[in-house]
Write an enzyme that holds these catalytic residues in place. Structure first.
Site, mmCIF file in Angstrom:
data_model
loop_
_atom_site.group_PDB
_atom_site.id
_atom_site.type_symbol
_atom_site.label_atom_id
_atom_site.label_comp_id
_atom_site.label_asym_id
_atom_site.label_seq_id
_atom_site.Cartn_x
_atom_site.Cartn_y
_atom_site.Cartn_z
ATOM 1 N N LYS A 177 0.881 -1.172 0.000
ATOM 2 C CA LYS A 177 0.000 0.000 0.000
ATOM 3 C C LYS A 177 0.916 1.220 0.000
ATOM 4 C CE LYS A 177 -4.122 1.677 2.417
ATOM 5 N NZ LYS A 177 -4.966 1.865 1.247
HETATM 6 N N1 PPE Z 1 -7.879 -1.322 -2.909
HETATM 7 C C1 PPE Z 1 -7.285 -0.111 -2.821
HETATM 8 C C2 PPE Z 1 -6.598 0.435 -4.010
HETATM 9 C C3 PPE Z 1 -7.337 0.577 -1.616
HETATM 10 O O1 PPE Z 1 -6.744 1.777 -1.523
HETATM 11 C C4 PPE Z 1 -8.016 0.039 -0.507
HETATM 12 C C5 PPE Z 1 -8.096 0.784 0.798
HETATM 13 C C6 PPE Z 1 -8.623 -1.234 -0.651
HETATM 14 C C7 PPE Z 1 -8.517 -1.883 -1.866
HETATM 15 C C8 PPE Z 1 -9.315 -1.932 0.492
HETATM 16 O O2 PPE Z 1 -8.387 -2.374 1.462
HETATM 17 P P1 PPE Z 1 -8.790 -2.509 3.006
HETATM 18 O O3 PPE Z 1 -8.949 -1.115 3.534
HETATM 19 O O4 PPE Z 1 -7.667 -3.234 3.619
HETATM 20 O O5 PPE Z 1 -10.068 -3.266 3.048
HETATM 21 N N2 PPE Z 1 -8.096 2.202 0.689
HETATM 22 C C9 PPE Z 1 -7.784 3.025 1.824
HETATM 23 C C10 PPE Z 1 -7.546 4.480 1.442
HETATM 24 C C11 PPE Z 1 -8.716 5.313 1.087
HETATM 25 C C12 PPE Z 1 -8.368 6.796 0.965
HETATM 26 O O6 PPE Z 1 -9.033 7.501 0.163
HETATM 27 O O7 PPE Z 1 -7.470 7.278 1.660
HETATM 28 C C13 PPE Z 1 -8.806 2.865 2.923
HETATM 29 O O8 PPE Z 1 -9.921 2.408 2.698
HETATM 30 O O9 PPE Z 1 -8.461 3.167 4.064
#
Ligand code: PPE
Length: 304
Positions: free
Chosen positions: A158
């Site tokens: 990430k």
């Molecule tokens: N894909 C991406 C590209 C992504 O950024 C997130 C989280 C997810 C999937 C889902 O992952 P999880 O949170 O572990 O279920 N995105 C983060 C950032 C959002 C933002 O705008 O800042 C979040 O949800 O915290």
């Protein structure tokens, strides 16, 4: 503007919100290499609790490992710092943003001996795609921008810089009057949203994209676990955008987005154009879990 909280943890000390600044030559600011997490803390009847903290801390360290960044703290130090940051800010419910970044030192792509810093901020963050998004579902547009290839970006990480790609997609979707973007991978299969994983329901079966070109979402993993425990079959396999067009139901998952139903994709109504029964069921169980109302998954919560 996000609402200010009192203190931000910066490399071991609590700094006032307005004093939490960095030098303009901070390496990560120029070249995009930094790793971060997004975590939520929910108010439960036994006080604030952080959802799947251990998994988020593990992913933060995995992201750093992939990019050869040495975090100068242990996992347990960062875990304690996250809990402490929620506590000192007296938050009952909040979003938590740990960030590992490369500091000021030499310039140029190779950051030799630049210091690695860590910050942890918390703030109140309501429904990412709106309260109506949670209850009524959102309208999504397939992006003309493609998700980074797996060998251009290491999608298990990430990483700050990846979100340039997400922002292209998000801005396009918003400018076309949609709420969120859906990105395809380099081969044209569905990958994920700008900041969410994607699921569909078809013939009583749940389908989500395999981990090749997406972030390994912790909410995604939670939803898969909830569904399997409910004996709903779940498959992780590639699918095309037109399979989503004819799905019975679809939804996004993410820490920020939680479980957000998708009611329309590219001008096509999905199912009845409103959150379907499987989506609503999973959404209800998810919110019960995070709010401490489901004992079965109590181990997913860390009390503050
Ligand atoms: N894909 C991406 C590209 C992504 O950024 C997130 C989280 C997810 C999937 C889902 O992952 P999880 O949170 O572990 O279920 N995105 C983060 C950032 C959002 C933002 O705008 O800042 C979040 O949800 O915290």
């Amino acid at each position: 503007m996000i609402p200010k909280t009192k203190k931000i943890w910066m490399d071991g000390t609590f700094v006032d919100w307005d004093q939490a600044t960095v030098h303009v030559l901070t390496h990560s600011l120029h070249y995009g290499l930094g790793v971060f997490e997004g975590i939520r803390c929910y108010n439960t009847k036994s006080g604030p609790a952080i959802f799947r903290l251990g998994e988020h801390i593990d992913r933060l360290f995995s992201s750093a490992h992939i990019f050869l960044i040495d975090i100068p703290y242990t996992k347990s130090e960062i875990t304690r710092a996250v809990i402490e940051t929620v506590r000192v800010n007296k938050m009952r419910e909040c979003y938590i943003r740990p960030l590992v970044y490369i500091g000021y030192g030499s310039m140029g792509l190779y950051p030799k001996d630049n210091p690695v810093s860590v910050s942890i901020a918390v703030w109140s963050w309501g429904a990412y795609l709106g309260d109506d998004g949670i209850t009524q579902g959102i309208r999504v547009k397939t992006s003309s921008f493609i998700r980074n290839h797996v060998n251009a970006s290491m999608t298990r990480g990430k990483v700050c810089g990846y979100y340039v790609n997400s922002q292209l997609a998000k801005k396009e979707a918003i400018s076309c009057g949609y709420d969120e973007a859906l990105l395809l991978d380099t081969e044209g299969y569905v990958s994920e949203g700008s900041g969410e994983n994607v699921f569909m329901v078809r013939n009583g079966m749940l389908k989500t994209t395999p981990l090749t070109s997406i972030l390994e979402g912790i909410t995604r993993n939670s939803v898969i676990t909830i569904a399997r425990d409910k004996k709903i079959p779940v498959v992780e396999e590639r699918f095309t955008r037109d399979e989503l067009y004819i799905a019975d139901e679809a939804f996004f998952t993410g820490t920020a987005a939680e479980v957000t139903p998708i009611r329309e994709l590219d001008g096509r109504r999905i199912g009845d154009g409103k959150p379907g029964p499987v989506t609503k069921d999973i959404q209800r169980i998810f919110f019960d879990i995070v709010k401490g109302k489901n004992r079965k998954y109590a181990s997913w919560l860390t009390k503050v």
